[in-house]
Scaffold this motif. Sequence first.
Motif, PDB file in Angstrom:
ATOM      1  N   ILE A   1     -21.392 -80.562 -30.740  1.00  0.00           N
ATOM      2  CA  ILE A   1     -22.617 -81.333 -30.527  1.00  0.00           C
ATOM      3  C   ILE A   1     -22.741 -82.346 -31.659  1.00  0.00           C
ATOM      4  N   VAL A   2     -22.801 -83.620 -31.304  1.00  0.00           N
ATOM      5  CA  VAL A   2     -22.956 -84.694 -32.273  1.00  0.00           C
ATOM      6  C   VAL A   2     -24.418 -85.131 -32.206  1.00  0.00           C
ATOM      7  N   VAL A   3     -25.147 -84.951 -33.320  1.00  0.00           N
ATOM      8  CA  VAL A   3     -26.581 -85.221 -33.334  1.00  0.00           C
ATOM      9  C   VAL A   3     -26.884 -86.413 -34.242  1.00  0.00           C
ATOM     10  N   ASP A   4     -27.510 -87.430 -33.674  1.00  0.00           N
ATOM     11  CA  ASP A   4     -28.005 -88.575 -34.433  1.00  0.00           C
ATOM     12  C   ASP A   4     -29.424 -88.208 -34.863  1.00  0.00           C
ATOM     13  N   VAL A   5     -29.611 -87.897 -36.163  1.00  0.00           N
ATOM     14  CA  VAL A   5     -30.944 -87.557 -36.645  1.00  0.00           C
ATOM     15  C   VAL A   5     -31.637 -88.838 -37.104  1.00  0.00           C
ATOM     16  N   PHE A   6     -32.912 -89.002 -36.722  1.00  0.00           N
ATOM     17  CA  PHE A   6     -33.607 -90.261 -37.004  1.00  0.00           C
ATOM     18  C   PHE A   6     -35.077 -90.037 -37.301  1.00  0.00           C
ATOM     19  N   GLN A   7     -35.669 -91.022 -37.977  1.00  0.00           N
ATOM     20  CA  GLN A   7     -37.109 -91.048 -38.246  1.00  0.00           C
ATOM     21  C   GLN A   7     -37.811 -91.624 -37.016  1.00  0.00           C
ATOM     22  N   ALA A   8     -38.994 -91.138 -36.718  1.00  0.00           N
ATOM     23  CA  ALA A   8     -39.731 -91.627 -35.552  1.00  0.00           C
ATOM     24  C   ALA A   8     -39.999 -93.119 -35.644  1.00  0.00           C
TER      25      ALA A   8
ATOM     26  N   VAL B   1     -36.492 -86.238 -36.662  1.00  0.00           N
ATOM     27  CA  VAL B   1     -36.686 -85.330 -37.799  1.00  0.00           C
ATOM     28  C   VAL B   1     -38.155 -85.015 -38.062  1.00  0.00           C
ATOM     29  N   ASP B   2     -39.058 -85.903 -37.669  1.00  0.00           N
ATOM     30  CA  ASP B   2     -40.476 -85.697 -37.944  1.00  0.00           C
ATOM     31  C   ASP B   2     -41.062 -84.534 -37.160  1.00  0.00           C
ATOM     32  N   SER B   3     -40.428 -84.140 -36.065  1.00  0.00           N
ATOM     33  CA  SER B   3     -41.000 -83.082 -35.235  1.00  0.00           C
ATOM     34  C   SER B   3     -40.138 -81.814 -35.204  1.00  0.00           C
TER      35      SER B   3
ATOM     36  N   GLY C   1     -37.937 -89.216 -44.407  1.00  0.00           N
ATOM     37  CA  GLY C   1     -38.162 -90.194 -45.454  1.00  0.00           C
ATOM     38  C   GLY C   1     -36.983 -91.104 -45.770  1.00  0.00           C
ATOM     39  N   THR C   2     -35.896 -90.991 -45.044  1.00  0.00           N
ATOM     40  CA  THR C   2     -34.760 -91.893 -45.254  1.00  0.00           C
ATOM     41  C   THR C   2     -34.474 -92.647 -43.958  1.00  0.00           C
ATOM     42  N   CYS C   3     -33.895 -93.812 -44.083  1.00  0.00           N
ATOM     43  CA  CYS C   3     -33.603 -94.575 -42.867  1.00  0.00           C
ATOM     44  C   CYS C   3     -32.107 -94.754 -42.646  1.00  0.00           C
ATOM     45  N   GLU C   4     -31.265 -94.127 -43.485  1.00  0.00           N
ATOM     46  CA  GLU C   4     -29.816 -94.200 -43.297  1.00  0.00           C
ATOM     47  C   GLU C   4     -29.428 -93.363 -42.080  1.00  0.00           C
ATOM     48  N   PRO C   5     -28.651 -93.943 -41.165  1.00  0.00           N
ATOM     49  CA  PRO C   5     -28.206 -93.143 -40.025  1.00  0.00           C
ATOM     50  C   PRO C   5     -27.373 -91.950 -40.498  1.00  0.00           C
ATOM     51  N   VAL C   6     -27.653 -90.788 -39.932  1.00  0.00           N
ATOM     52  CA  VAL C   6     -26.921 -89.573 -40.260  1.00  0.00           C
ATOM     53  C   VAL C   6     -26.536 -88.896 -38.946  1.00  0.00           C
ATOM     54  N   PHE C   7     -25.267 -88.518 -38.855  1.00  0.00           N
ATOM     55  CA  PHE C   7     -24.764 -87.836 -37.672  1.00  0.00           C
ATOM     56  C   PHE C   7     -24.300 -86.450 -38.103  1.00  0.00           C
ATOM     57  N   LEU C   8     -24.908 -85.426 -37.511  1.00  0.00           N
ATOM     58  CA  LEU C   8     -24.577 -84.041 -37.816  1.00  0.00           C
ATOM     59  C   LEU C   8     -23.734 -83.487 -36.674  1.00  0.00           C
ATOM     60  N   PHE C   9     -22.696 -82.754 -37.020  1.00  0.00           N
ATOM     61  CA  PHE C   9     -21.785 -82.179 -36.039  1.00  0.00           C
ATOM     62  C   PHE C   9     -21.953 -80.668 -36.078  1.00  0.00           C
ATOM     63  N   PHE C  10     -22.317 -80.083 -34.940  1.00  0.00           N
ATOM     64  CA  PHE C  10     -22.529 -78.648 -34.848  1.00  0.00           C
ATOM     65  C   PHE C  10     -21.564 -78.029 -33.845  1.00  0.00           C
ATOM     66  N   ALA C  11     -21.101 -76.846 -34.165  1.00  0.00           N
ATOM     67  CA  ALA C  11     -20.278 -76.047 -33.252  1.00  0.00           C
ATOM     68  C   ALA C  11     -20.634 -74.595 -33.490  1.00  0.00           C
ATOM     69  N   GLY C  12     -20.865 -73.871 -32.437  1.00  0.00           N
ATOM     70  CA  GLY C  12     -21.237 -72.467 -32.576  1.00  0.00           C
ATOM     71  C   GLY C  12     -22.517 -72.272 -33.365  1.00  0.00           C
ATOM     72  N   GLY C  13     -23.422 -73.258 -33.337  1.00  0.00           N
ATOM     73  CA  GLY C  13     -24.680 -73.167 -34.062  1.00  0.00           C
ATOM     74  C   GLY C  13     -24.554 -73.453 -35.552  1.00  0.00           C
TER      75      GLY C  13
END
Length: 151
Positions: free
Chosen positions: A30-37, A68-70, A79-91
């Motif tokens: 799972i590739v997750v783009d985490v972002f500010q509202a 991320v706000d919710s 509180g940051t605006c840099e794009p961050v992509f988190l990669f998850f596997a098996g939780g």
Amino acid sequence: MAAKKKEVVLQININSQELWEEMLCLKGLIVVDVFQAWCGPCKTVVDLFRKLRNEVGSDLLHFAVAEVDSIDALEKYRGTCEPVFLFFAGGELVAVVRGVNAQLLQKTILEQLAVERKVLEHGGERMVVQDGAFSREEGHRAALQAEQGEG
């Protein structure tokens, strides 16, 4: 008359802790783009994700956007605006990419997907990572507490 194509959702929209926990239960990478509202998800990577989904064609590859706000689990990304992509596997967190670097994102997705396939087919172990921002921040906090304790 041709039938209308059913539009496939490319990215799962995660805007609550409950949806976050459900997403972590998905099988595969799972590739997750985490972002500010206030700034929204990174739109420049959508074409790359669509291309990869079409090329790989795997039901083990999922893309998501997470506000991320919710989501309590993503509190440290607020509180940051840099794009961050988190990669998850098996939780578990298996990789992190900061910033929008299409080549690095593509390479990381393909590598992590190959690793996840091996894990699922042959029962290997996932290489779990710690996000560098967490460890630097927590290390700094621990150093401050040590200084205050000594003084």
